[in-house]
Design a protein around this motif. Structure first.
Motif, PDB file in Angstrom:
ATOM      1  N   ALA A 109       0.848  -1.191   0.000  1.00 28.39           N
ATOM      2  CA  ALA A 109       0.000   0.000   0.000  1.00 28.39           C
ATOM      3  C   ALA A 109       0.889   1.250   0.000  1.00 28.39           C
ATOM      4  CB  ALA A 109      -0.910   0.007   1.228  1.00 28.39           C
ATOM      5  N   GLU A 110       0.346   2.325  -0.512  1.00 24.80           N
ATOM      6  CA  GLU A 110       1.088   3.592  -0.553  1.00 24.80           C
ATOM      7  C   GLU A 110       0.912   4.332   0.771  1.00 24.80           C
ATOM      8  OE1 GLU A 110       2.948   4.759  -3.073  1.00 24.80           O
ATOM      9  OE2 GLU A 110       2.536   3.056  -4.406  1.00 24.80           O
ATOM     10  N   LEU A 111       2.024   4.779   1.344  1.00 25.08           N
ATOM     11  CA  LEU A 111       2.009   5.556   2.586  1.00 25.08           C
ATOM     12  C   LEU A 111       2.848   6.808   2.391  1.00 25.08           C
ATOM     13  CD1 LEU A 111       1.327   5.755   5.668  1.00 25.08           C
ATOM     14  CD2 LEU A 111       3.508   4.607   6.074  1.00 25.08           C
ATOM     15  N   THR A 112       2.278   7.948   2.726  1.00 20.99           N
ATOM     16  CA  THR A 112       3.010   9.208   2.628  1.00 20.99           C
ATOM     17  C   THR A 112       3.282   9.746   4.023  1.00 20.99           C
ATOM     18  OG1 THR A 112       1.972   9.736   0.507  1.00 20.99           O
ATOM     19  CG2 THR A 112       2.981  11.568   1.708  1.00 20.99           C
ATOM     20  N   VAL A 113       4.539  10.054   4.265  1.00 24.95           N
ATOM     21  CA  VAL A 113       4.966  10.642   5.540  1.00 24.95           C
ATOM     22  C   VAL A 113       5.383  12.075   5.261  1.00 24.95           C
ATOM     23  CG1 VAL A 113       6.579  10.467   7.476  1.00 24.95           C
ATOM     24  CG2 VAL A 113       5.767   8.378   6.342  1.00 24.95           C
ATOM     25  N   THR A 114       4.681  13.015   5.874  1.00 26.63           N
ATOM     26  CA  THR A 114       4.912  14.438   5.610  1.00 26.63           C
ATOM     27  C   THR A 114       5.420  15.132   6.853  1.00 26.63           C
ATOM     28  OG1 THR A 114       3.119  14.476   3.983  1.00 26.63           O
ATOM     29  CG2 THR A 114       3.829  16.606   4.871  1.00 26.63           C
ATOM     30  N   ALA A 115       6.541  15.826   6.712  1.00 24.42           N
ATOM     31  CA  ALA A 115       7.108  16.572   7.842  1.00 24.42           C
ATOM     32  C   ALA A 115       6.245  17.795   8.130  1.00 24.42           C
ATOM     33  CB  ALA A 115       8.531  17.001   7.531  1.00 24.42           C
ATOM     34  N   ASN A 116       5.955  18.007   9.394  1.00 24.16           N
ATOM     35  CA  ASN A 116       5.234  19.216   9.798  1.00 24.16           C
ATOM     36  C   ASN A 116       6.154  20.419   9.669  1.00 24.16           C
ATOM     37  OD1 ASN A 116       2.985  17.659  10.545  1.00 24.16           O
ATOM     38  ND2 ASN A 116       3.776  17.357  12.620  1.00 24.16           N
ATOM     39  N   LYS A 120      10.963  29.353  13.998  1.00 20.47           N
ATOM     40  CA  LYS A 120      11.653  29.892  15.171  1.00 20.47           C
ATOM     41  C   LYS A 120      12.184  31.270  14.814  1.00 20.47           C
ATOM     42  CE  LYS A 120      16.040  28.702  15.768  1.00 20.47           C
ATOM     43  NZ  LYS A 120      17.264  27.964  16.074  1.00 20.47           N
ATOM     44  N   THR A 121      12.556  32.003  15.811  1.00 22.52           N
ATOM     45  CA  THR A 121      13.187  33.303  15.606  1.00 22.52           C
ATOM     46  C   THR A 121      14.696  33.111  15.698  1.00 22.52           C
ATOM     47  OG1 THR A 121      11.289  34.460  16.572  1.00 22.52           O
ATOM     48  CG2 THR A 121      13.376  35.663  16.486  1.00 22.52           C
ATOM     49  N   TYR A 122      15.421  33.817  14.873  1.00 20.85           N
ATOM     50  CA  TYR A 122      16.882  33.714  14.855  1.00 20.85           C
ATOM     51  C   TYR A 122      17.427  33.843  16.267  1.00 20.85           C
ATOM     52  CZ  TYR A 122      21.738  35.096  14.244  1.00 20.85           C
ATOM     53  OH  TYR A 122      23.098  35.203  14.367  1.00 20.85           O
ATOM     54  N   ASP A 123      18.245  32.835  16.668  1.00 23.51           N
ATOM     55  CA  ASP A 123      18.811  32.856  18.016  1.00 23.51           C
ATOM     56  C   ASP A 123      20.259  32.378  18.045  1.00 23.51           C
ATOM     57  OD1 ASP A 123      18.531  30.196  17.458  1.00 23.51           O
ATOM     58  OD2 ASP A 123      17.156  29.736  19.106  1.00 23.51           O
ATOM     59  N   LYS A 124      20.912  32.330  16.899  1.00 26.29           N
ATOM     60  CA  LYS A 124      22.305  31.908  16.743  1.00 26.29           C
ATOM     61  C   LYS A 124      22.518  30.409  16.973  1.00 26.29           C
ATOM     62  CE  LYS A 124      24.337  36.272  18.306  1.00 26.29           C
ATOM     63  NZ  LYS A 124      25.323  36.888  19.219  1.00 26.29           N
ATOM     64  N   VAL A 125      21.421  29.661  17.261  1.00 30.32           N
ATOM     65  CA  VAL A 125      21.533  28.226  17.537  1.00 30.32           C
ATOM     66  C   VAL A 125      21.130  27.436  16.287  1.00 30.32           C
ATOM     67  CG1 VAL A 125      20.700  26.320  18.973  1.00 30.32           C
ATOM     68  CG2 VAL A 125      21.044  28.605  19.975  1.00 30.32           C
ATOM     69  N   ALA A 126      21.972  26.481  15.912  1.00 23.76           N
ATOM     70  CA  ALA A 126      21.696  25.657  14.732  1.00 23.76           C
ATOM     71  C   ALA A 126      20.463  24.782  14.982  1.00 23.76           C
ATOM     72  CB  ALA A 126      22.907  24.787  14.400  1.00 23.76           C
ATOM     73  N   TYR A 127      19.618  24.724  13.981  1.00 23.45           N
ATOM     74  CA  TYR A 127      18.402  23.911  14.084  1.00 23.45           C
ATOM     75  C   TYR A 127      18.736  22.446  13.812  1.00 23.45           C
ATOM     76  CZ  TYR A 127      13.602  22.303  13.262  1.00 23.45           C
ATOM     77  OH  TYR A 127      12.405  21.637  13.332  1.00 23.45           O
ATOM     78  N   SER A 128      18.096  21.563  14.551  1.00 30.14           N
ATOM     79  CA  SER A 128      18.222  20.131  14.262  1.00 30.14           C
ATOM     80  C   SER A 128      16.906  19.434  14.588  1.00 30.14           C
ATOM     81  CB  SER A 128      19.366  19.503  15.079  1.00 30.14           C
ATOM     82  OG  SER A 128      19.068  19.530  16.459  1.00 30.14           O
ATOM     83  N   GLY A 129      16.686  18.290  13.943  1.00 29.89           N
ATOM     84  CA  GLY A 129      15.454  17.550  14.195  1.00 29.89           C
ATOM     85  C   GLY A 129      14.314  18.037  13.340  1.00 29.89           C
ATOM     86  N   GLY A 130      13.113  17.918  13.898  1.00 31.14           N
ATOM     87  CA  GLY A 130      11.927  18.308  13.158  1.00 31.14           C
ATOM     88  C   GLY A 130      10.792  18.604  14.109  1.00 31.14           C
ATOM     89  N   ASN A 131       9.601  18.706  13.544  1.00 36.45           N
ATOM     90  CA  ASN A 131       8.423  19.059  14.322  1.00 36.45           C
ATOM     91  C   ASN A 131       7.356  17.975  14.195  1.00 36.45           C
ATOM     92  OD1 ASN A 131       6.785  20.746  15.918  1.00 36.45           O
ATOM     93  ND2 ASN A 131       5.827  21.632  14.100  1.00 36.45           N
ATOM     94  N   GLY A 132       7.820  16.724  14.048  1.00 40.20           N
ATOM     95  CA  GLY A 132       6.872  15.619  13.892  1.00 40.20           C
ATOM     96  C   GLY A 132       6.432  15.467  12.453  1.00 40.20           C
ATOM     97  N   LEU A 147       5.649   0.223  11.477  1.00 36.26           N
ATOM     98  CA  LEU A 147       6.795   0.548  10.636  1.00 36.26           C
ATOM     99  C   LEU A 147       8.099   0.141  11.313  1.00 36.26           C
ATOM    100  CD1 LEU A 147       5.738   4.116   9.426  1.00 36.26           C
ATOM    101  CD2 LEU A 147       5.353   1.922   8.281  1.00 36.26           C
ATOM    102  N   GLY A 148       9.060  -0.237  10.497  1.00 39.31           N
ATOM    103  CA  GLY A 148      10.398  -0.493  10.999  1.00 39.31           C
ATOM    104  C   GLY A 148      11.240   0.757  10.874  1.00 39.31           C
ATOM    105  N   GLY A 149      12.463   0.657  11.342  1.00 41.53           N
ATOM    106  CA  GLY A 149      13.364   1.804  11.266  1.00 41.53           C
ATOM    107  C   GLY A 149      13.011   2.860  12.295  1.00 41.53           C
ATOM    108  N   THR A 150      13.635   4.000  12.156  1.00 39.60           N
ATOM    109  CA  THR A 150      13.447   5.108  13.094  1.00 39.60           C
ATOM    110  C   THR A 150      13.278   6.401  12.311  1.00 39.60           C
ATOM    111  OG1 THR A 150      14.845   3.999  14.737  1.00 39.60           O
ATOM    112  CG2 THR A 150      14.440   6.348  15.054  1.00 39.60           C
ATOM    113  N   LEU A 151      12.280   7.180  12.677  1.00 34.94           N
ATOM    114  CA  LEU A 151      12.081   8.469  12.020  1.00 34.94           C
ATOM    115  C   LEU A 151      13.271   9.380  12.297  1.00 34.94           C
ATOM    116  CD1 LEU A 151      10.284  10.496  10.475  1.00 34.94           C
ATOM    117  CD2 LEU A 151       9.300  11.132  12.691  1.00 34.94           C
ATOM    118  N   ALA A 152      13.802   9.959  11.225  1.00 34.25           N
ATOM    119  CA  ALA A 152      14.893  10.920  11.343  1.00 34.25           C
ATOM    120  C   ALA A 152      14.625  12.072  10.376  1.00 34.25           C
ATOM    121  CB  ALA A 152      16.227  10.242  11.015  1.00 34.25           C
TER     122      ALA A 152
END
Length: 193
Positions: A109-116, A120-132, A147-152
């Protein structure tokens, strides 16, 4: 009866014994038709009908005894893959019945995974990860737990510091039953007021 050399023998005749003929059953091949479905989390049962090869004199399956049923690895199959559909159950005095398997194909079956999206406001800190993420395409009330694996996360958002827009790219899942497609989200880093 008389004839040369019969003088020393008493000859007698018997009626020819009644002749007999044996009618052997004709070969009949019953082949299960192939079929396919898309993974839906439900067990498969039954079949997709059969074809016949070998009937004589315009006969049909109406001359067969028994009842057509199906067996093989297809019965109860749930997961994506290929399985044997095995016909059986007919009887006949006039046909020697042979069966040929068909194939059940369960497609992913077809499954679509969409990043939310995220911001953020500029704060000199590098962004990492996601928002689900959100999912579209799960069947039979399934969730990401199947599902197998790990969301990254990947994409230009990872390590982004300066104001601007960047791609949040989800990845990392695996599945035997779903073909997984990923859709980017957007990270927006706003300027400091």
């Amino acid at each position: 009866m008389s004839g040369t050399g019969a003088g020393n023998y008493e000859l007698s005749t018997t009626e020819a014994s009644a002749g007999s003929a044996r009618i052997t059953p004709a070969p009949l091949t019953i082949t299960a038709k192939n079929t396919s479905k898309t993974y839906n989390g439900l067990a498969y049962s039954g079949g997709n009908g059969v074809t016949y090869s070998g009937f004589v004199n315009s006969e049909t399956d109406s001359v067969l005894g028994g009842t057509l049923v199906y067996d093989g690895s297809s019965q109860g199959a749930v997961n994506a893959g290929t399985y044997a559909i095995t016909p059986k159950g007919y009887t006949s005095d006039n046909y020697t019945i042979g069966y040929t398997n068909g194939t059940l194909t369960i497609n992913k079956a077809e499954l679509t995974v969409t990043a939310n999206d995220a911001s953020k406001t500029y704060d000199k800190v590098a962004y990492s990860g996601g928002n689900g993420v959100t999912y579209s395409g799960f069947v039979n009330s399934e969730t990401s737990g199947v599902l197998g694996g790990t969301l990254a996360y990947d994409g230009s958002s990872q390590g982004a510091v300066n104001a601007g827009t960047y791609a949040i790219t989800p990845k990392g899942y695996t599945s035997d039953n779903y073909t997984i497609g990923y859709t980017n989200g957007t990270l927006t880093i706003g300027k400091v007021p």
